[in-house]
Design a protein around this motif. Structure first.
Motif, PDB file in Angstrom:
ATOM      1  N   UNK A  57       0.813  -1.216   0.000  1.00  0.00           N
ATOM      2  CA  UNK A  57       0.000   0.000   0.000  1.00  0.00           C
ATOM      3  C   UNK A  57       0.846   1.265   0.000  1.00  0.00           C
ATOM      4  N   UNK A  58       2.045   1.173   0.522  1.00  0.00           N
ATOM      5  CA  UNK A  58       2.965   2.315   0.548  1.00  0.00           C
ATOM      6  C   UNK A  58       4.300   1.844  -0.042  1.00  0.00           C
ATOM      7  N   UNK A  59       4.431   1.841  -1.356  1.00  0.00           N
ATOM      8  CA  UNK A  59       5.616   1.223  -2.005  1.00  0.00           C
ATOM      9  C   UNK A  59       6.939   1.853  -1.630  1.00  0.00           C
ATOM     10  N   UNK A  60       6.912   3.049  -1.059  1.00  0.00           N
ATOM     11  CA  UNK A  60       8.187   3.663  -0.678  1.00  0.00           C
ATOM     12  C   UNK A  60       8.750   3.083   0.609  1.00  0.00           C
ATOM     13  N   UNK A  61       7.955   2.299   1.328  1.00  0.00           N
ATOM     14  CA  UNK A  61       8.397   1.718   2.597  1.00  0.00           C
ATOM     15  C   UNK A  61       8.949   0.325   2.336  1.00  0.00           C
TER      16      UNK A  61
END
Length: 666
Positions: free
Chosen positions: A449-453
């Motif tokens: 859901x948060x690809x930067x993490x």
């Protein structure tokens, strides 16, 4: 898109023509001529308009928002004027000719009336998209449209058979295709020219690497056709993969051998944690795999005595030199999560199929999954991890040889004196895994859901433990030792010798110089050995493991440890090498074995007469007299025997000699 009678739709992967539409059903015509009646609800749910696959061409229709491309605007205006002309008395043909001349002036190239008619038909059929140049938009047929399809089939069959062959030139492939065309069809097929063949090769070889790296070509050929299957790991240990590869770095196996070791790692898919990593000389055996399993099932903090001492002894080279406390490495080693593997995926190597490894897994309740033949995609995560180890760790090491011969430098052999030992590389690799790999963000652990993490393996394992807590009890010290390889040795009065090291213990008193009860071992006792624990080995006797400690503690003494380090450096640099003195040693041994020559009896008698002759310059008697003259004051009280009891027939005329004789007789 609104489908009407005459429209074309795609349903269940096949294009149909709509023949008739009723209230509840529609009649579709198959391209082969057959007809099928389908409910309208089914078509509304699953049918697709055929025209949607061409919508990508609309990106070339508009520029700067809603503004038409300049050439399309010119064509659209011309087409609209032609459509407005009357068909009576040939006025439309006249309008077409006039527009062709006007278009030629506006576009800067010749435009024939036939081209105008073709564009008019395309505009009425496809709208603005039909006015595009099909060659530029890519919507038209490929360059092979003028080539017999049978030529393309033969070309693809030839390229498909090149997956495991050596790389050759395009000219060789073209010649082979020409031969197969002649053999299969004779003169029936028109063979394309060389330029056409080269264009065909460029089109049909995309993604095959037929004229590139043979290794890449074979790897791509092993990939399954179609979509890759995916199995999501729901918890740590559910999917574990193990594999062995030869490292791209040279290490010192022993003082006289250097080579590229083999690395075996065990990787958990859910957390991307490396559970164990073991280096062995080339030729990994089934017992080495059991050692990998033992290291994975027993955390560093619970390993038997000697593991920490060995690690600290070896890691002194990089910890002390950088003034880093050993406790920092120890804390990171202990922070690695313990994961018990439920299933292990292996390849079909002989060591993985061995009864020894399978029996150990069966005893521990671990299921084995064997990958399909020649299918590396069955365990892709561990395969990719090897590449990460090479790029993140090995390329920084002395002796790195690159991934192939063409990437290898000339100074690899010249660095042999500075290469790391296999024991140093083992501990260095394990420290690197604990310090960097387990605490490095992994692309495979990215939040959907948060690809930067991106999480690290340690963080992912802690997250799993929070959501799905599990109790995994590590193996005990006894279990770890039981999985170690066995060597057979006799117990001497000083202990046992393993790899030129002497191990001893007070508890050996009752076993010294005794024979083992196992008759098949010829009196030798089983000793459990950890390949990377130098300090402790274990004697298996009377149902227990008796620890034997390394008897040589020189390396633990500060001064002597430095002495041996300097001695090793000098030995490896060649400074302590002796010259070839074998001929000198042979000469000494030969003389010692032969002794002095035997003297004949006649020669002994002759030598005695000569020695007794006082007139002989080399006479022993003469020398004794001369020596005695110097010692006369000191031996006046000693009664000396006759000096020449068998003197010859010559009278003494020398007064000094008479005086000496007189003094000796007194």
């Amino acid at each position: 898109m609104k489908a009407m009678a005459g429209s074309r739709i795609r349903w269940r992967g096949t294009e149909y023509e709509v023949v008739m539409i009723q209230e509840m059903s529609a009649l579709l015509r198959h391209p082969g001529g057959g007809e099928v009646e389908v409910s309208v609800d089914e078509l509304n749910r699953a049918a697709e308009p055929v025209a949607t696959r061409r919508l990508h061409a609309l990106r070339d229709v508009f520029v700067d928002g809603d503004e038409l491309a300049p050439e399309l605007r010119i064509w659209q205006e011309a087409i609209e004027r032609i459509r407005g002309a009357s068909d009576a008395f040939g006025l439309k043909d006249k309008a077409v000719a006039e527009e062709a001349a006007r278009l030629a002036g506006a576009l800067g190239r010749s435009v024939s009336p036939r081209t105008v008619y073709r564009q008019l038909q395309a505009y009425e059929r496809d709208g603005l998209r039909g006015l595009l140049d099909q060659r530029k938009s890519g919507a038209g047929a490929g360059r092979s449209r003028g080539v017999d399809p049978r030529v393309v089939v033969i070309l693809n069959s030839v390229l498909a058979l090149r997956s495991r062959s050596s790389t050759v030139s395009k000219a060789a492939i073209i010649a082979q295709v020409r031969r197969e065309i002649a053999a299969a069809h004779g003169d029936e097929i028109k063979v394309p020219s060389d330029p056409t063949f080269y264009r065909l090769l460029d089109e049909e070889d995309r993604g095959r690497f037929s004229f590139g790296s043979a290794k890449t070509r074979e790897a791509l050929a092993l990939a399954p056709e179609g979509e890759f299957g995916r199995r999501t790991a729901l918890r740590p240990g559910e999917q574990v993969q193990i594999d062995t590869t030869r490292l791209d770095v040279m290490v010192r196996i022993d003082e006289s051998t250097i080579g590229r070791p083999e690395l075996t790692i065990m990787l958990d898919v859910a957390t991307r944690s490396i559970l164990a990593a073991v280096l062995r000389p080339e030729g990994t055996k089934s017992m080495d795999l059991v050692v990998v399993l033992a290291r994975a099932l027993v955390p560093y903090a619970r390993r038997p005595d000697g593991a920490r001492e060995t690690r600290q002894l070896v890691s002194t080279a990089w910890a002390d030199e950088a003034l880093i406390e050993q406790e920092r490495f120890e804390r990171l080693r202990e922070a690695q999560p313990f994961i018990f593997p439920e299933t292990i995926t292996t390849d079909r190597g002989r060591t993985y199929l061995s009864r020894h490894f399978r029996a150990a897994c069966e005893t521990l309740g671990i299921s084995l999954v064997t990958a399909a033949p020649h299918t590396p995609t069955d365990k892709p995560h561990v395969e990719r991890t090897f590449e990460s180890i090479a790029s993140l760790f090995l390329q920084y090491a002395m002796g790195y040889v690159g991934r192939s011969v063409e990437h290898r430098g000339r100074d690899v052999e010249s660095q042999s004196e500075q290469l790391l030992t296999i024991a140093q590389m083992q501990e260095l690799l394990e420290d690197w895994i604990a310090v960097e790999w387990q605490n490095r963000s992994h692309d495979g652990l990215r939040d959907p859901l948060h690809p930067t993490i991106m999480l690290t393996p340690n963080e992912m394992c802690r997250a799993f433990r929070q959501v799905a807590p599990e109790l995994h009890v590590p193996l005990t010290r006894e279990d770890f030792i039981a999985l170690l390889p066995v060597v057979q040795r006799r117990i001497n009065r000083y202990g046992v010798t393993i790899d030129h090291r002497v191990y001893d213990s007070k508890r050996l008193a009752e076993y010294r110089r005794r024979e083992s009860p196992a008759k098949s071992k010829q009196g030798r006792w089983p000793i459990r050995v950890d390949p990377y624990n130098l300090h402790i080995v274990w004697l298996e006797a009377d149902g227990e493991f008796i620890p034997l400690r390394w008897a040589n503690d020189v390396h633990e003494m500060p001064m002597l440890g430095d002495v041996w380090r300097y001695a090793r450096d000098e030995y490896r640099s060649g400074g302590s090498r002796r010259d070839d003195t074998s001929d000198l040693v042979d000469a000494m041994r030969g003389f010692a074995a032969k002794g002095n020559p035997k003297v004949a009896a006649r020669r002994k008698a002759r030598a005695a007469v000569v020695a007794a002759d006082p007139m002989n310059p080399t006479s022993v008697a003469r020398s004794e007299v001369e020596d005695a003259s110097d010692l006369a004051p000191a031996i006046t009280d000693v009664a000396a025997p006759e000096v020449w009891p068998h003197s010859g027939g010559f009278a003494l005329t020398n007064d000094d000699i008479d005086e000496v004789r007189r003094r000796l007789e007194e």
